[in-house]
Design a protein around this motif. Structure first.
Motif, PDB file in Angstrom:
ATOM      1  N   GLN A  98      -4.192  18.755  -8.741  1.00 48.84           N
ATOM      2  CA  GLN A  98      -3.898  18.471 -10.155  1.00 48.84           C
ATOM      3  C   GLN A  98      -2.976  17.270 -10.279  1.00 48.84           C
ATOM      4  OE1 GLN A  98      -2.263  21.801 -12.440  1.00 48.84           O
ATOM      5  NE2 GLN A  98      -0.936  20.380 -13.536  1.00 48.84           N
ATOM      6  N   PHE A  99      -1.948  17.237  -9.433  1.00 47.85           N
ATOM      7  CA  PHE A  99      -1.010  16.120  -9.479  1.00 47.85           C
ATOM      8  C   PHE A  99      -1.723  14.803  -9.178  1.00 47.85           C
ATOM      9  CE2 PHE A  99       2.651  19.127  -8.134  1.00 47.85           C
ATOM     10  CZ  PHE A  99       2.880  19.482  -9.459  1.00 47.85           C
ATOM     11  N   ALA A 120       9.024  17.657 -17.995  1.00 45.92           N
ATOM     12  CA  ALA A 120       8.002  17.156 -17.066  1.00 45.92           C
ATOM     13  C   ALA A 120       7.569  15.746 -17.455  1.00 45.92           C
ATOM     14  CB  ALA A 120       6.808  18.099 -17.048  1.00 45.92           C
ATOM     15  N   ALA A 121       7.438  15.499 -18.764  1.00 48.07           N
ATOM     16  CA  ALA A 121       7.052  14.161 -19.211  1.00 48.07           C
ATOM     17  C   ALA A 121       8.132  13.136 -18.864  1.00 48.07           C
ATOM     18  CB  ALA A 121       6.795  14.168 -20.712  1.00 48.07           C
ATOM     19  N   ALA A 122       9.394  13.539 -19.028  1.00 49.92           N
ATOM     20  CA  ALA A 122      10.496  12.623 -18.710  1.00 49.92           C
ATOM     21  C   ALA A 122      10.598  12.363 -17.220  1.00 49.92           C
ATOM     22  CB  ALA A 122      11.816  13.194 -19.230  1.00 49.92           C
ATOM     23  N   ALA A 123      10.200  13.363 -16.421  1.00 48.33           N
ATOM     24  CA  ALA A 123      10.308  13.255 -14.961  1.00 48.33           C
ATOM     25  C   ALA A 123       9.059  12.678 -14.309  1.00 48.33           C
ATOM     26  CB  ALA A 123      10.587  14.637 -14.369  1.00 48.33           C
ATOM     27  N   ALA A 124       8.043  12.328 -15.104  1.00 50.25           N
ATOM     28  CA  ALA A 124       6.810  11.773 -14.533  1.00 50.25           C
ATOM     29  C   ALA A 124       7.113  10.499 -13.750  1.00 50.25           C
ATOM     30  CB  ALA A 124       5.803  11.477 -15.633  1.00 50.25           C
ATOM     31  N   ALA A 139       0.844  -1.195   0.000  1.00 49.46           N
ATOM     32  CA  ALA A 139       0.000   0.000   0.000  1.00 49.46           C
ATOM     33  C   ALA A 139       0.880   1.246   0.000  1.00 49.46           C
ATOM     34  CB  ALA A 139      -0.925   0.017   1.206  1.00 49.46           C
ATOM     35  N   THR A 140       0.407   2.269  -0.693  1.00 48.49           N
ATOM     36  CA  THR A 140       1.078   3.567  -0.737  1.00 48.49           C
ATOM     37  C   THR A 140       0.046   4.637  -0.418  1.00 48.49           C
ATOM     38  OG1 THR A 140       2.558   2.787  -2.494  1.00 48.49           O
ATOM     39  CG2 THR A 140       2.426   5.168  -2.151  1.00 48.49           C
ATOM     40  N   VAL A 141       0.345   5.470   0.578  1.00 49.37           N
ATOM     41  CA  VAL A 141      -0.515   6.601   0.921  1.00 49.37           C
ATOM     42  C   VAL A 141       0.304   7.862   0.692  1.00 49.37           C
ATOM     43  CG1 VAL A 141      -1.864   7.748   2.710  1.00 49.37           C
ATOM     44  CG2 VAL A 141      -1.757   5.236   2.639  1.00 49.37           C
ATOM     45  N   ALA A 142      -0.178   8.739  -0.179  1.00 50.28           N
ATOM     46  CA  ALA A 142       0.556   9.945  -0.554  1.00 50.28           C
ATOM     47  C   ALA A 142      -0.308  11.162  -0.283  1.00 50.28           C
ATOM     48  CB  ALA A 142       0.962   9.899  -2.027  1.00 50.28           C
ATOM     49  N   VAL A 143       0.116  11.996   0.668  1.00 46.57           N
ATOM     50  CA  VAL A 143      -0.608  13.210   1.050  1.00 46.57           C
ATOM     51  C   VAL A 143       0.064  14.398   0.378  1.00 46.57           C
ATOM     52  CG1 VAL A 143      -1.385  14.637   2.976  1.00 46.57           C
ATOM     53  CG2 VAL A 143      -1.137  12.162   3.281  1.00 46.57           C
ATOM     54  N   ALA A 144      -0.738  15.232  -0.303  1.00 43.51           N
ATOM     55  CA  ALA A 144      -0.195  16.351  -1.089  1.00 43.51           C
ATOM     56  C   ALA A 144       0.878  15.835  -2.037  1.00 43.51           C
ATOM     57  CB  ALA A 144       0.348  17.448  -0.182  1.00 43.51           C
ATOM     58  N   PRO A 145       0.509  14.920  -2.951  1.00 43.85           N
ATOM     59  CA  PRO A 145       1.505  14.250  -3.793  1.00 43.85           C
ATOM     60  C   PRO A 145       1.964  15.116  -4.968  1.00 43.85           C
ATOM     61  CG  PRO A 145      -0.671  13.554  -4.440  1.00 43.85           C
ATOM     62  CD  PRO A 145      -0.857  14.466  -3.244  1.00 43.85           C
ATOM     63  N   ILE A 166      -1.894  11.529 -11.607  1.00 41.40           N
ATOM     64  CA  ILE A 166      -1.473  10.190 -11.188  1.00 41.40           C
ATOM     65  C   ILE A 166      -2.599   9.188 -11.401  1.00 41.40           C
ATOM     66  CG2 ILE A 166      -0.800   8.771  -9.209  1.00 41.40           C
ATOM     67  CD1 ILE A 166       0.540  11.365  -8.087  1.00 41.40           C
ATOM     68  N   SER A 167      -3.802   9.563 -10.983  1.00 34.73           N
ATOM     69  CA  SER A 167      -4.946   8.669 -11.125  1.00 34.73           C
ATOM     70  C   SER A 167      -5.212   8.343 -12.589  1.00 34.73           C
ATOM     71  CB  SER A 167      -6.181   9.309 -10.490  1.00 34.73           C
ATOM     72  OG  SER A 167      -7.303   8.463 -10.596  1.00 34.73           O
ATOM     73  N   ALA A 168      -5.135   9.371 -13.453  1.00 36.40           N
ATOM     74  CA  ALA A 168      -5.376   9.148 -14.884  1.00 36.40           C
ATOM     75  C   ALA A 168      -4.303   8.250 -15.484  1.00 36.40           C
ATOM     76  CB  ALA A 168      -5.414  10.494 -15.611  1.00 36.40           C
ATOM     77  N   ARG A 169      -3.067   8.458 -15.087  1.00 36.02           N
ATOM     78  CA  ARG A 169      -1.970   7.643 -15.614  1.00 36.02           C
ATOM     79  C   ARG A 169      -2.168   6.180 -15.226  1.00 36.02           C
ATOM     80  NH1 ARG A 169       3.366   9.316 -17.008  1.00 36.02           N
ATOM     81  NH2 ARG A 169       4.724   7.508 -17.289  1.00 36.02           N
TER      82      ARG A 169
END
Length: 275
Positions: free
Chosen positions: A205-206, A176-180, A113-119, A210-213
């Motif tokens: 937005q981030f 930004a695309a390379a650093a995704a 599991a991963t929990v990310a706050v203000a990712p 992430i969710s869309a990716r």
């Protein structure tokens, strides 16, 4: 280029271990953001609900990098491997820069599991002694990172950095695309938590990116948001955190607590805690 190093040991001064009275079977590696603090309060809260938790300082501590700059991802991987020896499941839970670290680590190493706050959806650059480089290295090599817009100037006191992060991505979309962060490689449960009034960076937005990716690769993601919350989240039973770098974080104590209340059931589920 940095030399690959192993970082299995974190001195006691730079960690806080919390143990549950009744274990739920989950061990959690807990990471703060740019404050550099050891998240002892949150660790104790999670332990009261069954998790075995290790909160660590990951920069500025003994033998560590002095700032979020070329921090070895192996530091986190080694800690997860140690925790896995005594747990059925391991999780990584981070906030802000710590959320960035959590997502990168989980994309490179299996966690449950991963929990990310203000990712963040991308890796950012960090500065030490006038040298800009990636926040993170893997096997000694800096990961691709987004550099900051050198023309940006804060218009507020204390500064709001959200526009800096937005401008830095807009000026260099290829970088930004390379650093995704390759979050589609994360196989475990993923919970993203973001405030709509986050003035540090556009975490909402981030989180959507992430969710869309992940969705494009058939991965499910839980996203929890609150329109009035800021960069920090306050979970039920926590007090408002103080200190850290001086900046405008947005939100309010009440809205940040409301975000925490919304997120708590998802955290309980992701970590298999005892509610």
């Amino acid at each position: 280029m940095t030399t690959p190093r192993r970082h299995a040991s974190v001195p006691h001064a730079d960690r806080h271990d919390a143990f549950p009275e009744v274990p739920c079977g989950t061990a959690v590696l807990l990471l703060a953001g740019s404050s550099g603090r050891v998240e002892s309060q949150r660790a104790d809260l999670l332990a009261r609900h069954g998790a075995r938790v290790r909160a660590i300082r990951w920069f500025g501590g003994m033998g560590q990098r002095p700032a979020p700059h070329e921090v070895p991802i192996e530091l986190f991987i080694d800690q997860l491997d140690l925790l896995r020896r005594d747990a059925d499941r391991v999780a990584i839970f981070g906030t802000s820069f710590g959320a960035e670290a959590a997502l990168v680590t989980a994309s490179l190493h299996p966690v449950d599991a991963t929990v990310a706050v203000a990712p963040s959806s991308v890796v950012w650059a960090g500065l030490t002694d006038g040298d800009w480089s990636s926040h993170w290295t893997s096997r000694g090599t800096p990961l691709p990172a987004v550099s900051f817009d050198p023309s940006w100037v804060s218009s507020t006191v204390p500064p709001e950095y959200r526009s800096l992060y937005e401008a830095s991505i807009d000026r260099a979309p290829d970088a930004a695309a390379a650093a995704a962060i390759r979050t589609e490689y994360i196989t475990g449960v993923v919970v993203l938590i973001a405030g709509g009034d986050d003035r540090v960076w556009p975490s909402g937005q981030f989180a959507a990116e992430i969710s869309a990716r992940r969705s494009a690769h058939g991965r499910e993601t839980t996203v929890v948001t609150h329109p009035a919350a800021g960069h920090r989240m306050v979970l039920p039973g926590e007090t408002v955190a103080a200190g850290g770098v001086t900046m405008e974080r947005g939100g309010s104590p009440s809205a940040d607590a409301e975000l925490g209340a919304l997120a708590w059931p998802q955290i309980v589920h992701a970590l298999d805690l005892r509610a």
